[in-house]
Design a protein around this motif. Structure first.
Motif, PDB file in Angstrom:
ATOM      1  N   ASP A   1     -41.320 -18.661   1.493  1.00 11.56           N
ATOM      2  CA  ASP A   1     -40.963 -19.252   2.816  1.00 11.56           C
ATOM      3  C   ASP A   1     -39.717 -18.994   3.208  1.00 11.56           C
ATOM      4  N   ASP A   2     -38.936 -17.602   2.343  1.00  8.12           N
ATOM      5  CA  ASP A   2     -37.749 -17.529   2.636  1.00  8.12           C
ATOM      6  C   ASP A   2     -37.368 -16.534   3.792  1.00  8.12           C
TER       7      ASP A   2
ATOM      8  N   PRO B   1     -38.853 -30.466  -0.753  1.00  8.61           N
ATOM      9  CA  PRO B   1     -39.529 -31.309   0.430  1.00  8.61           C
ATOM     10  C   PRO B   1     -39.151 -30.287   1.762  1.00  8.61           C
ATOM     11  N   ALA B   2     -38.081 -29.697   1.679  1.00 10.89           N
ATOM     12  CA  ALA B   2     -37.703 -28.538   2.646  1.00 10.89           C
ATOM     13  C   ALA B   2     -38.718 -27.304   2.630  1.00 10.89           C
ATOM     14  N   LYS B   3     -38.883 -27.091   1.504  1.00  5.77           N
ATOM     15  CA  LYS B   3     -39.631 -25.881   1.120  1.00  5.77           C
ATOM     16  C   LYS B   3     -41.175 -26.106   1.777  1.00  5.77           C
TER      17      LYS B   3
ATOM     18  N   GLN C   1     -35.377 -31.324  -5.903  1.00  2.00           N
ATOM     19  CA  GLN C   1     -35.028 -31.813  -4.590  1.00  2.00           C
ATOM     20  C   GLN C   1     -35.030 -30.741  -3.268  1.00  2.00           C
ATOM     21  N   ALA C   2     -35.004 -29.366  -3.713  1.00  2.22           N
ATOM     22  CA  ALA C   2     -35.264 -28.529  -2.675  1.00  2.22           C
ATOM     23  C   ALA C   2     -36.821 -28.596  -2.307  1.00  2.22           C
TER      24      ALA C   2
ATOM     25  N   ALA D   1     -41.864 -28.441   4.000  1.00  2.00           N
ATOM     26  CA  ALA D   1     -41.880 -28.317   5.393  1.00  2.00           C
ATOM     27  C   ALA D   1     -41.788 -26.917   5.964  1.00  2.00           C
ATOM     28  N   ARG D   2     -41.155 -26.041   5.500  1.00  2.00           N
ATOM     29  CA  ARG D   2     -41.186 -24.536   5.871  1.00  2.00           C
ATOM     30  C   ARG D   2     -42.483 -24.127   5.963  1.00  2.00           C
TER      31      ARG D   2
END
Ligand SMILES: Cc1cc2nc3c(=O)[nH]c(=O)nc-3n(C[C@H](O)[C@H](O)[C@H](O)COP(=O)(O)OP(=O)(O)OC[C@H]3O[C@@H](n4cnc5c(N)ncnc54)[C@H](O)[C@@H]3O)c2cc1C
Length: 366
Positions: free
Chosen positions: A53-54, A99-101, A96-97, A103-104
């Protein structure tokens, strides 16, 4: 005079997919391969079909490609195994990182779910007991790339393509390729020569990142998923000259494939013991059960890289009838299917399924 509708230089996984699709679309195709079909970076690869996802453009290409890979799920030669990818979090910061991952990935159409420490242990009991959890991408798979490249080339030849095996393209001309024995093949040329593409197209910068892999004897059942540490992307796409990351894959044979390392601009194929030791140390930290296993082979391979990490896919401006599909770095098996469709759609003037602009080689020629 030998004349073709497309001359594909290189029969790695990228060239093989492009040639096969061109044949399927009715083109008269030549494939020129100086070494073994599928014997370059393709043979050195882990064969993990994965979305990362980066980079949004690479994620779009990967997602598109993963959909196209489904056509090979039942093909014996693909050795397709839908083991899923389990990304492992070493600590709470990595959790903690997530959820954003997630979502992406979801925004690009890839379904992933967070797993807590208890579920992680349930999914993979052999992992170290102090890990914080992780992320499961259940639909992802692994394949055996050199065998697929062979199958694609054999099938293309059976359908009428000409294979120039053991022949090297020495230089490109306008709509033509000159071979090492002086023979000239006429027609549009697609350079899919992996890390060697820069020899034919020096205006497109290309470098390599070497990687080590280890394969064990057969030990079925120790792990079930393709396992990676969540820090893998930092290792894969960071600027360090040498980096290692935990990356273990269960092969359908019961063997375990252990990676991975990255060494910028190391071109030799010899094994570097300090790098290998670092890589195995990292793997043991996550998967202590590896300690008792027998390694039967260690090898290195060269990932073909561009400066911005995105492959070159498209027309080479300034050269008539010249196309390129190269520089896929550590995602070239995954993205080979999408690359072939994107490129052939561009050649045929058809609408493309994803935006080709991020991969346009012209970006480095400005
Ligand atoms: C250790 C390692 C692990 C990897 N793991 C994965 C993974 O799990 N998943 C993933 O998606 N990707 C992975 N990759 C990346 C992937 O292997 C590559 O991106 C991909 O194989 C590149 O394919 P290619 O066809 O462009 O190049 P190659 O496979 O290198 O093919 C290029 C071909 O061109 C031929 N050639 C070169 N010059 C000429 C010439 N002048 N004339 C004729 N022929 C020529 C070569 O002989 C070669 O066969 C990994 C790579 C490495 C090294």
């Amino acid at each position: 005079m030998a004349a073709y509708d497309l001359i594909v230089v290189g029969a790695g996984i990228v060239g093989a997919h492009c040639a096969s699709l061109a044949v399927a679309r009715g083109r008269k195709v030549a494939i020129v391969e100086s070494g073994l079909v599928g014997g370059g970076a393709t043979a050195a690869s882990m064969g993990h079909l994965v979305a990362m996802d980066d980079d949004p453009a690479e994620l779009a290409l990967s997602h598109y490609s993963l959909g196209l890979w489904e056509r090979y799920a039942e093909l014996a030669e693909a050795e397709f195994s839908r083991c899923g990818t389990l990304w492992v979090a070493a600590d709470e910061a990595e959790m903690q990182a997530l959820p954003a991952k997630i979502a992406r990935l979801a925004a690009a159409g890839v379904h992933a779910e967070a797993v807590d420490a208890a579920r992680l242990r349930q999914l993979e009991p052999a992992l170290a007991g102090d890990l914080a959890g992780g992320m499961l991408v259940a639909r992802e798979s692994v394949v055996y790339p050199p065998r697929i490249a062979h199958w694609l080339v054999d099938r293309s030849v059976a359908a009428g393509a000409s294979l120039y095996a053991g022949r090297r393209v020495l230089r490109l001309r306008d709509e033509a390729a000159e071979l090492d024995d002086g023979e000239i093949l006429h027609g549009p040329v697609l350079v899919a020569a992996g890390g060697a593409s820069g020899e034919l197209l020096p205006e497109l910068p290309m470098h390599v990142r070497r990687g080590h892999l280890v394969i064990t004897d057969r030990h079925p059942g120790i792990v079930r998923h393709q396992l990676l540490e969540l820090g893998y992307a930092d290792s894969a796409h960071g600027d360090d000259d040498v980096s290692v990351a935990f990356n273990v894959q269960p092969r359908p044979t019961g063997q375990l494939l252990i990676g991975s390392s990255r060494e910028r601009d190391r071109t030799g194929r010899e094994v570097d013991l300090p790098v290998l030791r670092r890589m195995l140390g990292r793997a043991l930290r996550y998967l202590p059960a590896l300690r008792g296993l027998q390694a039967i082979r260690v090898w290195t391979g060269l990932r073909p890289c561009t400066r911005d990490g995105r492959p070159y896919i498209g027309a080479v401006s300034g050269r008539r009838g010249t196309w390129v599909a190269a520089g896929h770095e550590g995602l070239g098996v995954t993205t080979s299917t999408g690359t072939a469709h994107l490129l052939l759609d561009l050649i045929d003037g058809r609408p493309t399924a994803i935006d080709p602009a991020p991969f346009d080689p012209a970006r480095v020629l400005a």
